[in-house]
Scaffold this motif. Structure first.
Motif, mmCIF file in Angstrom:
data_model
loop_
_atom_site.group_PDB
_atom_site.id
_atom_site.type_symbol
_atom_site.label_atom_id
_atom_site.label_comp_id
_atom_site.label_asym_id
_atom_site.label_seq_id
_atom_site.Cartn_x
_atom_site.Cartn_y
_atom_site.Cartn_z
ATOM 1 N N UNK A 1 0.834 -1.205 0.000
ATOM 2 C CA UNK A 1 0.000 0.000 0.000
ATOM 3 C C UNK A 1 0.871 1.259 0.000
ATOM 4 N N UNK A 2 1.901 1.228 0.820
ATOM 5 C CA UNK A 2 2.813 2.369 0.883
ATOM 6 C C UNK A 2 3.522 2.568 -0.458
ATOM 7 N N UNK A 3 3.993 1.462 -1.053
ATOM 8 C CA UNK A 3 4.700 1.564 -2.324
ATOM 9 C C UNK A 3 3.750 2.044 -3.419
ATOM 10 N N UNK A 4 2.495 1.633 -3.322
ATOM 11 C CA UNK A 4 1.489 2.082 -4.286
ATOM 12 C C UNK A 4 1.319 3.587 -4.173
ATOM 13 N N UNK A 5 1.225 4.051 -2.952
ATOM 14 C CA UNK A 5 1.065 5.485 -2.686
ATOM 15 C C UNK A 5 2.233 6.251 -3.303
ATOM 16 N N UNK A 6 3.442 5.706 -3.138
ATOM 17 C CA UNK A 6 4.610 6.394 -3.681
ATOM 18 C C UNK A 6 4.747 6.212 -5.185
ATOM 19 N N UNK A 7 4.207 5.095 -5.710
ATOM 20 C CA UNK A 7 4.512 4.721 -7.087
ATOM 21 C C UNK A 7 3.538 5.231 -8.141
ATOM 22 N N UNK A 8 2.334 5.603 -7.723
ATOM 23 C CA UNK A 8 1.339 6.024 -8.711
ATOM 24 C C UNK A 8 1.830 7.221 -9.513
ATOM 25 N N UNK A 9 2.385 8.205 -8.831
ATOM 26 C CA UNK A 9 2.694 9.490 -9.459
ATOM 27 C C UNK A 9 3.533 9.394 -10.708
ATOM 28 N N UNK A 10 4.662 8.695 -10.613
ATOM 29 C CA UNK A 10 5.588 8.624 -11.744
ATOM 30 C C UNK A 10 4.928 8.005 -12.973
ATOM 31 N N UNK A 11 4.278 6.856 -12.775
ATOM 32 C CA UNK A 11 3.652 6.192 -13.908
ATOM 33 C C UNK A 11 2.483 6.999 -14.448
ATOM 34 N N UNK A 12 1.788 7.659 -13.558
ATOM 35 C CA UNK A 12 0.678 8.504 -13.986
ATOM 36 C C UNK A 12 1.174 9.575 -14.948
ATOM 37 N N UNK A 13 2.310 10.191 -14.600
ATOM 38 C CA UNK A 13 2.858 11.243 -15.448
ATOM 39 C C UNK A 13 3.217 10.696 -16.828
ATOM 40 N N UNK A 14 3.796 9.482 -16.843
ATOM 41 C CA UNK A 14 4.153 8.884 -18.135
ATOM 42 C C UNK A 14 2.894 8.622 -18.954
ATOM 43 N N UNK A 15 1.869 8.125 -18.299
ATOM 44 C CA UNK A 15 0.614 7.878 -19.017
ATOM 45 C C UNK A 15 -0.008 9.181 -19.517
ATOM 46 N N UNK A 16 0.031 10.212 -18.677
ATOM 47 C CA UNK A 16 -0.576 11.479 -19.105
ATOM 48 C C UNK A 16 0.173 12.035 -20.316
ATOM 49 N N UNK A 17 1.509 11.958 -20.270
ATOM 50 C CA UNK A 17 2.287 12.444 -21.406
ATOM 51 C C UNK A 17 1.915 11.671 -22.662
ATOM 52 N N UNK A 18 1.760 10.347 -22.514
ATOM 53 C CA UNK A 18 1.406 9.532 -23.674
ATOM 54 C C UNK A 18 0.003 9.871 -24.158
ATOM 55 N N UNK A 19 -0.897 10.089 -23.202
ATOM 56 C CA UNK A 19 -2.285 10.422 -23.568
ATOM 57 C C UNK A 19 -2.332 11.701 -24.383
ATOM 58 N N UNK A 20 -1.471 12.647 -23.986
ATOM 59 C CA UNK A 20 -1.516 13.916 -24.689
ATOM 60 C C UNK A 20 -0.803 13.854 -26.021
ATOM 61 N N UNK A 21 -0.071 12.760 -26.234
ATOM 62 C CA UNK A 21 0.545 12.564 -27.541
ATOM 63 C C UNK A 21 -0.434 12.013 -28.564
ATOM 64 N N UNK A 22 -1.590 11.567 -28.099
ATOM 65 C CA UNK A 22 -2.576 11.020 -29.038
ATOM 66 C C UNK A 22 -3.277 12.169 -29.761
ATOM 67 N N UNK A 23 -3.256 12.106 -31.055
ATOM 68 C CA UNK A 23 -3.823 13.215 -31.838
ATOM 69 C C UNK A 23 -5.323 13.358 -31.589
ATOM 70 N N UNK A 24 -5.752 14.597 -31.415
ATOM 71 C CA UNK A 24 -7.162 14.898 -31.182
ATOM 72 C C UNK A 24 -8.054 14.396 -32.320
ATOM 73 N N UNK A 25 -7.454 14.347 -33.519
ATOM 74 C CA UNK A 25 -8.286 14.069 -34.687
ATOM 75 C C UNK A 25 -8.973 12.700 -34.584
ATOM 76 N N UNK A 26 -8.315 11.740 -33.924
ATOM 77 C CA UNK A 26 -8.961 10.436 -33.761
ATOM 78 C C UNK A 26 -10.276 10.575 -33.000
ATOM 79 N N UNK A 27 -10.219 11.357 -31.931
ATOM 80 C CA UNK A 27 -11.410 11.496 -31.090
ATOM 81 C C UNK A 27 -12.492 12.278 -31.818
ATOM 82 N N UNK A 28 -12.046 13.315 -32.551
ATOM 83 C CA UNK A 28 -13.042 14.120 -33.268
ATOM 84 C C UNK A 28 -13.784 13.256 -34.273
ATOM 85 N N UNK A 29 -13.020 12.409 -34.979
ATOM 86 C CA UNK A 29 -13.653 11.514 -35.940
ATOM 87 C C UNK A 29 -14.617 10.577 -35.234
#
Lengths: 294, 426, 284
Positions: free
Chosen positions: A164-192
């Motif tokens: 639980x403690x490691x989860x608390x500490x570990x979410x942040x880093x991976x979350x940031x990587x996922x968010x960066x990847x999410x924002x790399x997805x072109x909007x046009x796919x969603x618009x379509x």
């Protein structure tokens, strides 16, 4: 990208390889040699005290009941911790990304904060939270009429508490990587997709998740490697106790190497762990490649 | 045995040391300077910079000492580096590996054998005679024991600490004890009565994770721990001690996993009205529990065959690869003077190993300190074998199996004894 | 964003809003749990030692005191540690550039032994760090780098994790753009600086934060390499606060809070300026 400049790639990776050779590969080779000797503090002070003993350290460590317990605990940490971290950080990243407004950006900071907090401070704070007598968690439980939980004093629950403690500490880093990847997805796919009337859920499963494949592969491999080397949490919270319930392979290596100065033995232990990590990583890469082909 | 030989070696220096040691600090320092430089006349002319590693949170107290020292010895400047206790071992390992380290090194008593065996700290046996301040008779005999390794003197006692009994006078008298328990039987009895006061009440705080606890008690029961490099943990004296201590945990006289600081349980109505700990707790109790002032006291440990306590603290050692051994010893001699040790105590709260310092009213007039001083005369360090750290850590795990998982004592001790013997034979 | 919302169907935007509220609520509940230990740490740093140990515990300090913070600077040398920490952090950004270059090299070039070399880089991530500590120290020592700032930062320059992350991201950069730049006559290195790095902003932001944090928290090498307290960092200082017997919790909390708050500020700053800039340019 072929045949442009022959020298270019080497210039790009050259400095890195040089530094890696000096500060990673060479030390590893030295460590391989150490693992074949009986080196201890006296050997460190005067190399003539070092005796070559072949694979004895490896045989000993594989027969050491504490090391086997440590490997079993490590497996426990990995099997429960890795999926939890990936699912939670991906979930949080998706939720934060979904919001796309100012209020939601605050959450990025909130969820990221724990992973930047210094481990010494983490230990102080969480020891208090898990404290069996006056700890906040047990205080809340008893005031709600539940029984106290032996957070760090029962071998199995202690493992879960550390996860639980490691989860608390570990979410942040991976979350940031996922968010960066999410924002790399072109909007046009969603618009379509929106023009086709796809629901949010369909957009998530048909566009987002497949587009995140690389990020997920990356996060799962690095998380797996990180958890196989699970060290800091038991080191600062439990020192491996109670009853060896939380000792991990890395902690075992550290204690033998640095507390008791059995460098040869510790080095042998770490190469056993090293081979396990390589095997698991290769397996994971192969599985994921297969999945990608299907 | 050993310490008698050593005190014999330096016997001549002792007389001078005792005479000049208390008479006048300044003269004393000068005589030290002279005798040191006689060995190496060129050194006295040269400017020397000594590097000193001090353990603990801050280098400032040691820097103050260093300044005073440089005033007396203008040729020697001292550079101090504080090393965090938690990482000191790692830092020392790298120093040993590279043979680059400080000149003077503060070393916890438990690490002495390991680093002495590795040849990391210098043999001072033949140098001591030149420095009357360093004579063995100046220090508590237990602290001197901790500086001996393989018949050599490898360090100088610096700070001393030992375990004593802290108790709440008011709570103990409520169960019929007007003074501290004097024997093992009384200790068990008073703990039982104190526990019977009610729910969430305990007799005594014994830290099962404290590596010296069982060994200290075992020695009181006449156990030898290690004899001629043979582990003695299956002997009845040791076994019975473990059984005795286990009683406290099994019957709930001593809390397990209470998770509270001693300072939190000792105050108020005395949830845990007794504990065994070191002198640093005196200040902690005074500072953090002002409401129980006058309602607590300290006492020497209860006895079985004897009441020997465990001795800890630190020694000053000279790094074996130093180029300034004389200057290093000069600095150590300076730090060993009673008035300097008292000054250190006032700066840091750490207690002097020099017995002369304990005659100062600051220590002798303080009731708690007097108890610590008395106990120090009857305190020995843990056995001086290099595997000791490993052995004591193994015992903590063994003992955990006994008090927590109710494992069979004889079987556990048999394993532990074999395991320890293996470590000793290495 | 708003443009898009307008063009979308109005019913969808309504259910969108409901979903947003639900998700916001979930995030808040878990967010409070995430931040609670952290909040407790900051509040505790303003308490007296006696209050920290009080039963039952208080969340809000009964009496605010700055004593602990003051002690950090008067009794300890936290000013020096702060300067060193900043310097080390600054230097470690050189490492960031090297990692980015290597990541690009592995991602976009085909050369002999590439996959094997990359596997080698990955393998260095898998070796438990403790085992190489003494060999690395001996190497630095033979290079006469002990007690120097360079010796402190060099072992941490290269991060296999960083290279891996860069390579993963840069593989996804479209080859066509790189080809086009080449046809325009830009050299390989100009292309890297002018096209590849700007396109990699989100990953650079992530890496910059990671680099900052690891530099900021660096502990082991500053302690081991330094033969002089003048090279100690905040982390070492924090470790110094851990006493041999018993601990001054209030002081530790203050030290820890002092270390975390700057990171928080930097993080807020970074995510605003870099991630969002990218976001806007990506939409246009």
């Amino acid at each position: 990208m072929k045949g442009t400049s022959k020298a270019a790639p080497y210039i790009f990776i050259g400095p890195t390889l040089l530094l890696l050779a000096v500060f990673s590969l060479l030390p590893i080779l030295v460590a391989v040699y150490i693992s074949l000797t009986d080196m201890d503090l006296a050997g460190l002070a005067d190399y003539s005290n070092i005796k070559f003993i072949g694979l004895k350290n490896y045989a000993d460590v594989l027969g050491d009941p504490v090391f086997l317990v440590a490997l079993r605990n490590t497996l426990f940490y990995v099997v429960i911790g890795v999926p939890l971290v990936i699912i939670c950080s991906l979930g949080v990243a998706l939720m934060i990304n979904f919001g796309r407004n100012r209020a939601f950006k605050v959450f990025r900071v909130v969820y990221y904060l724990p992973s930047v907090t210094n481990v010494v401070a983490v230990a102080v704070v969480w020891s208090y939270l898990y404290n069996p007598g006056v700890g906040l968690f047990n205080y809340i439980l008893t005031s709600l009429g539940f029984d106290k939980v032996p957070w760090l004093t029962d071998p199995t629950i202690a493992k879960l508490s550390l996860i639980l403690l490691a989860l608390w500490r570990g979410i942040g880093l991976n979350m940031i990587i996922f968010i960066a990847a999410l924002q790399g997805i072109s909007r046009s796919y969603y618009e379509a997709a929106q023009l086709d009337g796809a629901s949010n859920w369909q957009q998530l499963t048909r566009i987002t998740i497949p587009m995140l494949r690389y990020a997920i592969v990356f996060v799962s491999i690095t998380t797996m490697i990180g958890w196989l080397q699970f060290f800091e949490e038991p080191f600062v919270m439990t020192q491996g106790g109670p009853l060896n319930g939380t000792v991990s392979a890395s902690l075992f290596i550290y204690q033998n190497g640095f507390q008791f100065s059995n460098f040869g033995y510790a080095a042998a232990g770490s190469f056993v762990l090293f081979f396990i990590i390589i095997a698991v990583t290769l397996l994971q890469l192969r599985l994921q490649r297969k999945q990608a082909e299907e | 045995m050993r310490k008698r030989i050593v005190s014999g070696v330096v016997a001549t220096a002792v007389v001078a040391g005792l005479l000049s040691g208390c008479a006048s600090g300044n003269n004393n320092a000068n005589s030290g300077t002279n005798s040191g430089s006689n060995n190496d006349a060129t050194n006295a002319e040269e400017k020397v910079t000594l590097s000193v590693w001090a353990m603990g949170d801050s280098s400032k107290p040691m820097e103050q000492m260093a300044e005073a020292f440089t005033k007396e010895n203008p040729n020697i400047t001292v550079k101090v580096q504080a090393i965090p206790w938690g990482s000191a071992h790692d830092k020392l390992l790298t120093a040993v590996a590279s043979k680059k380290g400080p000149d003077v090194l503060q070393m916890g008593t438990t690490w002495m054998p390991e680093f002495a065996a590795a040849g990391a700290i210098a043999d001072l046996t033949s140098d001591l005679a030149n420095y009357p301040e360093l004579a063995a008779d100046n220090f508590f005999s237990g602290t001197v024991t901790s500086t001996q390794f393989d018949g050599k003197t490898v360090g100088v006692p610096w700070l001393a600490e030992t375990r004593v009994l802290f108790y709440r006078t008011d709570v103990l008298s409520s169960v019929g004890y007007d003074q501290a328990p004097k024997t093992w039987d009384e200790l068990l009895d008073v703990s039982k009565k104190l526990t019977e006061r009610g729910k969430d009440k305990y007799g005594i705080g014994l830290d099962p994770k404290e590596p010296t606890l069982s060994f200290m008690f075992a020695r009181q029961n006449g156990a030898t721990l290690i004899e001629d490099n043979k582990a003695q943990f299956e002997q009845p004296a040791y076994r019975d001690t473990v059984a005795y201590l286990n009683e406290f945990f099994q019957n709930g006289y001593a809390p397990v996993d209470l998770g509270l600081d001693t300072a939190q349980t000792f105050g108020g109505d005395g949830m845990v009205p007794m504990f065994i700990s070191g002198p640093w707790m005196i200040k902690t109790v005074k500072d953090q529990l002002p409401d129980i002032e006058g309602k607590w006291a300290t006492a020497v440990l209860p006895s079985k065959e004897n009441n020997m306590s465990s001795l800890g603290g630190s020694n000053l050692t000279v790094f074996n690869y130093t180029e300034h051994k004389d200057a290093a010893l000069k600095f150590i001699a300076f730090l060993s003077k009673p008035e300097i040790q008292l000054e250190w105590m006032n700066l840091t709260g750490e207690l002097p190993a020099n017995m002369k310092a304990w005659e100062d009213p600051q220590l002798s007039d303080d009731a708690n300190m007097a108890v610590v001083g008395e106990q120090l005369k009857n305190a020995e360090p843990m056995p001086l074998v290099k595997a000791w750290d490993n052995i004591s850590q193994n015992f903590l795990k063994t003992f955990e199996q006994i008090y927590r998982a109710d494992a069979d004592i004889d079987a556990q001790l048999k394993d532990f004894n074999a395991q320890s013997q293996q470590l000793l034979d290495k | 964003m708003s443009k898009q919302a307008r063009t979308a169907q109005s019913s969808a935007s309504k259910s969108d809003r409901v979903q947003k509220w639900i998700i916001g609520l979930i995030l808040t509940v878990f967010g409070v749990a995430m931040i609670l230990p952290f909040l407790w740490m900051i509040l505790s740093s303003f308490k007296t030692e006696a209050e920290i140990k009080q039963i039952p515990p208080t969340l809000w300090p009964e009496t605010f005191t700055f004593d602990s913070f003051q002690k950090l600077f008067t009794e300890m040398d936290f000013t020096t540690y702060l300067v060193n920490t900043l310097l080390i952090t600054l230097f470690s950004f050189v490492g960031l550039l090297l990692n980015a270059m290597a990541g690009f090299g592995f991602a976009k070039y085909r050369f002999k032994g590439r996959d094997k070399l990359f596997l080698l880089v990955l393998a260095t991530m898998m070796i438990p760090g403790q085992v190489t500590m003494i060999p690395v120290y001996l190497i630095l020592n033979s290079m006469h780098l002990t007690n120097t700032m360079l010796g402190i930062v060099l072992p941490g320059f290269i991060s296999a994790f960083g290279i891996f992350l860069f390579r993963q991201f840069m593989s996804a950069l479209p080859d066509e753009i790189l080809e086009a730049t080449r046809l325009d006559g830009a050299g390989e290195y100009g292309m890297f600086l002018r096209i590849v790095l700007p396109m990699s902003k989100p990953i650079l932001a992530v890496q910059a934060i990671l680099t900052f944090i690891s530099g900021w928290n660096s502990f082991l090498w500053p302690l081991i390499i330094a033969n002089d307290e003048k090279l100690y960092t905040l982390s070492v200082g924090l470790q110094l606060l851990k006493g041999q017997h018993g601990t001054d919790y209030a002081l530790q909390m203050a030290g820890a809070a002092f270390m975390v708050v700057p990171i928080m500020i930097i993080f807020v700053f970074f995510q605003k300026h870099i991630i969002e800039n990218y976001n806007i340019s990506g939409m246009k």
